[in-house]
Design a protein around this motif. Sequence first.
Motif, mmCIF file in Angstrom:
data_model
loop_
_atom_site.group_PDB
_atom_site.id
_atom_site.type_symbol
_atom_site.label_atom_id
_atom_site.label_comp_id
_atom_site.label_asym_id
_atom_site.label_seq_id
_atom_site.Cartn_x
_atom_site.Cartn_y
_atom_site.Cartn_z
ATOM 1 N N SER A 172 46.864 58.200 13.895
ATOM 2 C CA SER A 172 47.567 58.691 15.077
ATOM 3 C C SER A 172 47.494 57.629 16.166
ATOM 4 O O SER A 172 46.401 57.175 16.519
ATOM 5 C CB SER A 172 46.944 59.997 15.571
ATOM 6 O OG SER A 172 47.546 60.419 16.771
ATOM 7 N N ILE A 173 48.648 57.206 16.667
ATOM 8 C CA ILE A 173 48.698 56.230 17.757
ATOM 9 C C ILE A 173 49.405 56.869 18.943
ATOM 10 O O ILE A 173 50.562 57.285 18.833
ATOM 11 C CB ILE A 173 49.411 54.933 17.326
ATOM 12 C CG1 ILE A 173 48.581 54.236 16.229
ATOM 13 C CG2 ILE A 173 49.609 53.993 18.520
ATOM 14 C CD1 ILE A 173 49.089 52.888 15.799
ATOM 15 N N ASN A 174 48.666 56.974 20.047
ATOM 16 C CA ASN A 174 49.182 57.580 21.276
ATOM 17 C C ASN A 174 49.695 59.003 21.022
ATOM 18 O O ASN A 174 50.725 59.418 21.554
ATOM 19 C CB ASN A 174 50.299 56.713 21.869
ATOM 20 C CG ASN A 174 50.441 56.909 23.372
ATOM 21 O OD1 ASN A 174 49.501 57.338 24.043
ATOM 22 N ND2 ASN A 174 51.611 56.621 23.905
ATOM 23 N N ILE A 201 51.425 58.662 12.356
ATOM 24 C CA ILE A 201 52.311 57.692 11.706
ATOM 25 C C ILE A 201 51.945 57.452 10.245
ATOM 26 O O ILE A 201 52.638 56.709 9.548
ATOM 27 C CB ILE A 201 52.319 56.347 12.454
ATOM 28 C CG1 ILE A 201 50.937 55.665 12.362
ATOM 29 C CG2 ILE A 201 52.741 56.525 13.911
ATOM 30 C CD1 ILE A 201 50.942 54.217 12.800
ATOM 31 N N GLY A 202 50.856 58.077 9.770
ATOM 32 C CA GLY A 202 50.374 57.794 8.423
ATOM 33 C C GLY A 202 51.374 58.094 7.329
ATOM 34 O O GLY A 202 51.471 57.360 6.342
ATOM 35 N N ALA A 203 52.140 59.183 7.495
ATOM 36 C CA ALA A 203 53.070 59.602 6.450
ATOM 37 C C ALA A 203 54.523 59.244 6.762
ATOM 38 O O ALA A 203 55.422 59.581 5.992
ATOM 39 C CB ALA A 203 52.953 61.114 6.239
ATOM 40 N N TYR A 210 51.278 48.434 5.383
ATOM 41 C CA TYR A 210 51.208 48.966 4.027
ATOM 42 C C TYR A 210 51.515 50.462 4.076
ATOM 43 O O TYR A 210 51.296 51.115 5.102
ATOM 44 C CB TYR A 210 49.801 48.805 3.432
ATOM 45 C CG TYR A 210 49.281 47.398 3.323
ATOM 46 C CD1 TYR A 210 50.023 46.402 2.699
ATOM 47 C CD2 TYR A 210 48.028 47.061 3.818
ATOM 48 C CE1 TYR A 210 49.542 45.115 2.580
ATOM 49 C CE2 TYR A 210 47.520 45.770 3.702
ATOM 50 C CZ TYR A 210 48.286 44.800 3.083
ATOM 51 O OH TYR A 210 47.801 43.532 2.964
ATOM 52 N N ASP A 211 52.004 51.001 2.971
ATOM 53 C CA ASP A 211 52.087 52.451 2.819
ATOM 54 C C ASP A 211 50.719 52.919 2.334
ATOM 55 O O ASP A 211 50.277 52.556 1.245
ATOM 56 C CB ASP A 211 53.172 52.832 1.797
ATOM 57 C CG ASP A 211 54.572 52.589 2.346
ATOM 58 O OD1 ASP A 211 54.733 52.618 3.580
ATOM 59 O OD2 ASP A 211 55.495 52.361 1.543
ATOM 60 N N ILE A 212 50.050 53.705 3.163
ATOM 61 C CA ILE A 212 48.650 54.046 2.899
ATOM 62 C C ILE A 212 48.521 55.029 1.732
ATOM 63 O O ILE A 212 49.446 55.778 1.420
ATOM 64 C CB ILE A 212 47.969 54.614 4.158
ATOM 65 C CG1 ILE A 212 48.621 55.929 4.594
ATOM 66 C CG2 ILE A 212 47.990 53.595 5.280
ATOM 67 C CD1 ILE A 212 47.894 56.609 5.746
ATOM 68 N N THR A 213 47.341 55.021 1.098
ATOM 69 C CA THR A 213 47.068 55.908 -0.036
ATOM 70 C C THR A 213 46.704 57.306 0.435
ATOM 71 O O THR A 213 47.078 58.303 -0.188
ATOM 72 C CB THR A 213 45.918 55.329 -0.887
ATOM 73 O OG1 THR A 213 46.251 53.992 -1.271
ATOM 74 C CG2 THR A 213 45.680 56.159 -2.130
#
Length: 340
Positions: free
Chosen positions: A78-80, A84-86, A70-73
């Motif tokens: 952060s992965i590794n 990546i949230g935006a 999903y595109d988060i609100t």
Amino acid sequence: MLDDTAKPLVQVRDLQMHFPIYSGLLRRQTGAVKAVDGVTFDVIEGETLGLVGESGCGKSTCGRAILRLYDITGGTISINGTEIGAMSQGDLRPLRPAMQMVFQDPQASLNPRMTVEAIIREPLDEHTKLSTDEKEAKVGELMDAVGLNRRFAKRYPHAFSGGQRQRIGIARALALNPKFIVCDEPIAALDVSIQAQVVNLLEDLQEKFGLTYLFISHDLSMVRHIATRVAVMYLGKVVELAPREALYADPLHPYTKALLSAVPEPDPSLAQTRERIILQGDVPSPANPPTGCNFCTRCPAVMDVCSKIEPTYQEVQPGRFVACHHYETTGTADATAGQA
């Protein structure tokens, strides 16, 4: 036990996933379903973090949002070490091999028109430049790893049992050598006799490939078996997070206490002496959560402040986090006495 110096592979901060509600002739947005509303936790490299809670609390949405299905609100993921949230879905594509998902329903998550070989090979087709022979060899290795006979590679999903279908889904998730796998209730649709086999398989694969899991489930006894730490969700928020043994031996949050009291006790003599905490009322709507603490409408230890001010999610003991007003100013010992 985890090493104290182990680094977080996944860091989630104030994650929000709101789904808009449209109404009226002009289909204007009149509200939002707050499926995930300010979730914060880390997943340490090599561990299994269990995410538990009753149906509808936002567990599966949280897992999918972390993988950016999903595109988060709002919030950050952060992965590794990579935020990546935006990111756009296009920019995420090169990072997809490192994060995979095992879905809840193996019947629905496998394409009935594709053979097992094609299903497991699809990630290799999309993300690698391996030759046809190399892909065939890799599919064979993956089938061996999850305990499927290579001779069944040309068969379709309908020819397999539920447990075998889930193994196909696990093989597909492993195809690109991921570091992080979200297991979204991977045993919920399976018979009890098969559940243990799948969980043991996940543990073996974790040890063999060095995997990190977010294990989403409502089966508290199974989470106790597989998880390193456990996060408890209620109505879109994490209310408690603690190491497995500490949480099961001495739950702090009133909701966690009620949840654990509902776990069946196989010993009849112990079952008679156990106190069962029955929560009154229904879970509020995530489209209209209560003011203050989300749990204030059902909490057996509710105070006046609970319905006015949202509790702070904080560390109250080393490695133990809880969001409850009983632990905000008085300290753990006084809070425990106050709830007795």
